[in-house]
Design an enzyme around this catalytic site. Structure first.
Site, short mmCIF file in Angstrom:
data_model
loop_
_atom_site.label_atom_id
_atom_site.label_comp_id
_atom_site.label_asym_id
_atom_site.label_seq_id
_atom_site.Cartn_x
_atom_site.Cartn_y
_atom_site.Cartn_z
CD GLU A 54 -2.94 1.14 2.26
OE1 GLU A 54 -2.89 0.26 3.12
OE2 GLU A 54 -3.65 2.15 2.33
CG ASP A 55 1.72 2.82 3.32
OD1 ASP A 55 0.68 3.11 2.71
OD2 ASP A 55 1.78 2.67 4.55
#
Ligand code: MN
Length: 324
Positions: free
Chosen positions: A92-93
């Site tokens: 996600e990051d």
């Protein structure tokens, strides 16, 4: 390592220490000793999140380590889940993809990380709370691996524990979502310690004044109540020993949120709530459960209507015990 500032050196030390604590905790469990893959997951996540900080100023990697530690110590899962927890925010990051995770860690860990990424993605966004029921069902059906949900709950628990670093609006939004979705999920999955902690943390953020008030009142009466619990446990222990049944006896205070709910629901004050503490007896067989109940009822007169036989009539989640 070239030209690290003192702050960076201190951060590295903190990270390594947190990871080694996690490894030691894992090694103390009965799981397989798969130190190598866990170390690999840590090193991978650590370099992927390198230089990123949480709002608190802590290196970001401290969060996945904390989640992995909850997964290991408080939920009792093994190496696959610990790796997935360490890697849970990488896709996600950062620029890494699920395929990257699969190539390095294999399909199982990759699937779990993929499930975790999908849940946290903006698909539900701020409307999640409004659709809490649907969202809960969706969570349960979309993850054919229950570990996805368990790790997600651990992720949420750590976010709730560190919620103080965020602005008030965000605190309220996260706490609402937690009380509507994650605490009931934790309940349904039988991880009650986490459910209680989530609820108390939500209570603290959603009703700060009532929370502070209740904590203050409970503190004043704590010593007296602890003595009552200790005495109860001691007497019970003596009589159970005489009966020859092997039992584990524990006592615990009722958590704040359930006291608060009860006071609100029944419009009572603290002095009118009787079950602020509970004593729990764990035995090996069902007949022994009823035998212990007999001992308890011969020592203290039961309150009418407060006895529940969840052995004969289990809760929908298959919880079984006797309450009195
Ligand atoms: Mn996270």
């Amino acid at each position: 390592m070239d030209n690290l500032t003192p702050k960076e050196i201190a951060d590295e030390e903190m990270i390594n220490q947190a990871f080694h604590e996690l490894l030691n905790d894992y090694l103390a469990t009965k799981h397989r000793k798969r130190v190598e893959i866990i170390t690999k997951a840590f090193n991978f996540a650590n370099q992927a999140h390198k230089g990123i900080k949480r709002r608190s100023g802590e290196p970001y990697i401290m969060h996945p380590i904390a989640v992995a530690s909850i997964v290991c110590n408080e939920i009792g899962l093994g190496s696959t889940s610990i790796c997935a927890a360490l890697l849970h925010d990488v896709v996600e990051d950062t620029d890494y993809t699920v395929e990257d995770i699969e190539n390095i860690f294999g399909p199982k860990i990759a699937q779990i990380v993929d499930g975790l990424t999908k849940i946290s993605g903006g698909i539900f966004g701020d409307r999640a709370s409004a659709q809490a029921e649907n969202f809960k069902k969706l969570l349960l059906t979309m993850s054919n691996d229950i570990r996805v949900i368990l790790i997600k709950i651990a992720d949420r628990l750590h976010n709730m524990r560190t919620l103080g670093i965020f602005r008030r609006e965000k605190q309220i939004r996260i706490a609402r979502e937690t009380i509507e979705i994650y605490a009931p999920l934790a309940h349904r999955l039988g991880i009650y310690n986490i459910k209680w902690e989530l609820e108390d943390l939500c209570f603290h953020y959603l009703h700060p004044e009532e929370y502070a008030d209740l904590v203050r009142q409970m503190k004043q009466k704590r010593k007296a109540r602890e003595e009552i619990v200790d005495d109860t446990m001691r007497v019970l222990h003596e009589h159970i020993e005489e009966s020859g049944i092997k039992a584990t006896i524990t006592g615990r205070p009722k958590h704040f949120y359930s006291i608060y709910k009860k006071m609100k629901r029944d419009n009572k004050d603290l002095s009118q709530i009787y079950d602020l503490y509970a004593v729990r007896v764990i035995v090996d067989t069902i007949p022994q459960c009823y035998a212990i109940l007999g001992i308890a009822h011969s020592l203290w007169r039961p309150l009418p209507n407060r006895f529940k036989d969840y052995i004969a009539v289990p809760k929908p989640n298959m919880y079984q015990s006797l309450h009195t």
